[in-house]
Design a protein around this motif. Structure first.
Motif, short mmCIF file in Angstrom:
data_model
loop_
_atom_site.label_atom_id
_atom_site.label_comp_id
_atom_site.label_asym_id
_atom_site.label_seq_id
_atom_site.Cartn_x
_atom_site.Cartn_y
_atom_site.Cartn_z
N HIS A 69 4.97 -6.04 2.67
CA HIS A 69 4.35 -4.73 2.89
C HIS A 69 5.35 -3.58 3.06
CE1 HIS A 69 1.17 -1.88 4.14
NE2 HIS A 69 0.33 -2.78 3.67
N ASN A 71 7.36 -0.04 1.68
CA ASN A 71 7.08 1.08 0.78
C ASN A 71 7.91 0.86 -0.49
OD1 ASN A 71 7.24 3.51 -0.66
ND2 ASN A 71 6.89 4.73 1.17
N PRO A 105 1.69 -1.42 -1.36
CA PRO A 105 1.36 -1.01 0.00
C PRO A 105 1.37 0.51 0.15
CG PRO A 105 2.87 -2.86 0.03
CD PRO A 105 2.74 -2.45 -1.39
N TYR A 106 0.40 1.03 0.87
CA TYR A 106 0.22 2.48 1.07
C TYR A 106 -0.09 3.21 -0.24
CZ TYR A 106 3.28 0.74 4.79
OH TYR A 106 3.85 -0.05 5.77
N ALA A 108 1.99 3.55 -2.35
CA ALA A 108 3.25 4.26 -2.62
C ALA A 108 3.80 3.93 -4.00
CB ALA A 108 4.28 3.90 -1.55
N THR A 132 -4.62 1.35 -7.67
CA THR A 132 -4.75 1.91 -6.33
C THR A 132 -6.22 1.80 -5.91
OG1 THR A 132 -4.77 4.11 -7.36
CG2 THR A 132 -2.69 3.36 -6.37
N ASP A 136 -11.07 5.55 0.11
CA ASP A 136 -10.30 4.98 1.21
C ASP A 136 -11.16 5.00 2.46
OD1 ASP A 136 -8.51 4.22 3.11
OD2 ASP A 136 -6.99 5.73 2.64
N GLU A 138 -10.37 4.10 5.36
CA GLU A 138 -9.54 4.33 6.56
C GLU A 138 -9.98 3.42 7.71
OE1 GLU A 138 -8.98 8.51 7.45
OE2 GLU A 138 -7.69 8.71 5.69
#
Length: 198
Positions: A69, A71, A105-106, A108, A132, A136, A138
């Motif tokens: 995980h 970036n 991850p993220y 990114a 992606t 989201d 969250e």
């Protein structure tokens, strides 16, 4: 209605642990006859091989979410390759399935127009499509889960993309999400969305 003629795919990052949360999510998906996709971490597959196998045995997609995980947009090409390759290998060895997608991850380095060149090169070498999400939830933010505040935020995101007809909904393997998943599924159906296979 919000979801008329539109569909969603449910997707979960960061599994396959915690295993109790995963088991609960899988049970809810089974009860609702939904197939989802799971973007798993190689290191967790190594530690919980049975959980990774459970995802596949129940007909869900298992995909690459890196080993540890990081970036990936900030990593060297060598590190990106190690992260993705190790994860491909452990998923294949554990489940017999070779992932075809990487969700960084993220997110990114993974968004169109902002693709990280090293990530793009390594993904191409490994025959991985970079993906992606569209919505989201969250669900990882406090308060964790998919409570009323998150549902309102999800509804706003759908309304902001009126022309789009298929959506990828991002969640995470965690206990609060597992608890709230039945309510989210009901809400999506109430809005008129079809829940599609990945």
């Amino acid at each position: 209605m919000l979801g008329d003629g539109k569909s969603v795919v449910l997707s979960f990052d960061d599994g396959p642990a915690p295993v109790s949360a995963l088991e609960s999510i899988l049970r809810t998906l089974r009860e609702n006859e939904i197939l989802a996709e799971f973007y798993v971490l190689g290191d967790e597959v190594r530690r919980y091989p049975g959980a990774a196998s459970m995802i596949v045995s129940q007909g869900h997609d298992i995909q690459n979410h890196s080993w540890s995980h990081p970036n990936l947009a900030r990593e060297t090409e060598q590190n990106v390759r190690w992260e993705l390759e190790q994860t491909q290998n452990i998923i294949r060895e554990t489940t017999g399935v070779t992932p075809t997608r990487i969700r960084p991850p993220y997110g990114a380095g993974g968004f169109r127009g902002h693709l990280d060149p090293e990530l793009a090169d390594v993904a191409r070498e490994l025959s991985l499509t970079i993906v992606t999400w569209d919505i989201d939830t969250e669900d990882w933010k406090a308060p964790q889960g998919l409570g009323p505040g998150k549902i309102a935020y999800i509804e706003t995101q759908f309304m902001q993309q009126p022309r789009k007809v298929s959506f990828n909904v991002l969640m995470h393997v965690q206990s609060a999400t597992a608890r709230d998943l039945p309510a989210l599924i009901s809400q999506l159906r109430e809005w008129g969305f079809a829940i599609a296979e990945p």
